[in-house]
Design an enzyme around this catalytic site. Sequence first.
Site, short mmCIF file in Angstrom:
data_model
loop_
_atom_site.label_atom_id
_atom_site.label_comp_id
_atom_site.label_asym_id
_atom_site.label_seq_id
_atom_site.Cartn_x
_atom_site.Cartn_y
_atom_site.Cartn_z
N LYS A 1 11.62 35.04 -32.56
CA LYS A 1 11.74 34.26 -31.31
C LYS A 1 10.46 33.47 -31.05
O LYS A 1 10.51 32.28 -30.70
CB LYS A 1 12.04 35.21 -30.13
CG LYS A 1 13.48 35.74 -30.17
CD LYS A 1 13.73 36.89 -29.22
CE LYS A 1 15.10 37.50 -29.54
NZ LYS A 1 15.39 38.72 -28.78
N GLN B 1 12.93 42.60 -24.55
CA GLN B 1 13.59 42.93 -25.81
C GLN B 1 14.23 44.31 -25.70
O GLN B 1 13.57 45.29 -25.36
CB GLN B 1 12.56 42.90 -26.96
CG GLN B 1 13.15 43.15 -28.33
CD GLN B 1 14.12 42.05 -28.77
OE1 GLN B 1 13.86 40.87 -28.63
NE2 GLN B 1 15.27 42.47 -29.30
N ASP C 1 18.42 35.36 -21.64
CA ASP C 1 19.33 36.18 -22.45
C ASP C 1 20.75 36.12 -21.89
O ASP C 1 21.71 36.48 -22.58
CB ASP C 1 18.86 37.64 -22.47
CG ASP C 1 18.19 38.01 -23.79
OD1 ASP C 1 18.55 37.42 -24.82
OD2 ASP C 1 17.33 38.90 -23.78
#
Length: 304
Positions: A52, A96, A119
């Site tokens: 990422k 995460q 997300d």
Amino acid sequence: MKLLDGKICAESLVAGIAKRVACYVNSGLRKPHMTVILVGEHAPSESYVKSKIKSCVSAGFESALLRFPESISESDLLANIAEINGNSATDGLIVQLPVPKHINSQNIINAIDPPKDIDGFHPTNFGRMTLGQKAFRPATAYGICKLLQFYEIPVKGKHCVVIGRSNIVGKPISIMLSNDFEIGNATVTLAHIETPRALLLDETRRADIIVVAVGIPGFITEDMVKEGVVMIDVGINRLNNGKLVGDVDFEHVSAKCSWITPVPGGVGRMTVAALMINTLMAYENNLMAYENNLMAYKDNFSLE
Ligand code: NAP
């Protein structure tokens, strides 16, 4: 059989984003900014976070990786999230997953400010996406849609079978493919662990598109699919010999597919690309808010 190459598609999308960012920066604006929170030490998470951050560089974004020890309490983690929520220099925030077992992951997801939730897991974004409203779409599902779009795979009117109903993959992709979206309007069956085997076989054998996200190597076998199926393999499974495989028995199934995603190099790459799209969207939303504030400021000023 043709490959739905996530690497090629992701690189093309990120290159487009980088061009757009360069225009903003050349006109004197700051770069988009993504913050990633990583709790504890988890090898797969390390590698996802690394890709990422790497993609942020390619897109022309700034990024920050905040590491916290495994022992951090839920309340301390929530306090850090609240601080980032209040920081206008950060456009997008990811925590995460998975987080350590003593932390309730839903509490963490719920704490992220929806306009920074790149997300797309926050109930506000998930709910808005489900209702067909503008929202950050869950990244893996959105990445799959972008991949289908890139390769011009028809989805409208097709019979899709999604296997797996997790909140991060199976559930959102089943909703997105069935919604009246540009990549959508399919007739979707969602299968899960309680789906009887005979019913699962009935469904997969007549499916035009299969999305499998169960986390079991070799779950989809040759006898489960029809000739010409489009196969989207979301699974990422590390075998004892260190090899990375998906949920599809690629060697035997791929010959029957019209299109299939490789693992690695398929959906994983698209998840990261979708995060970049969402971050750009968060940034542009912030720019618009900034411009609106400026206009409000000017209006107030002229009244004085
Ligand atoms: P998850 O939360 O474990 O969900 C797995 C789903 O599969 C559950 O809904 C489960 O049903 C269902 N399932 C399990 N065994 C089944 C069976 N025998 N028949 C039918 N359904 C079954 O996993 P996830 O987070 O969705 O991830 C799935 C896989 O995708 C993993 O390999 C993960 O590493 C990978 N993944 C990849 C990406 C990417 O970017 N490529 C992103 C996320 C995840 P129940 O709900 O009934 O338990």
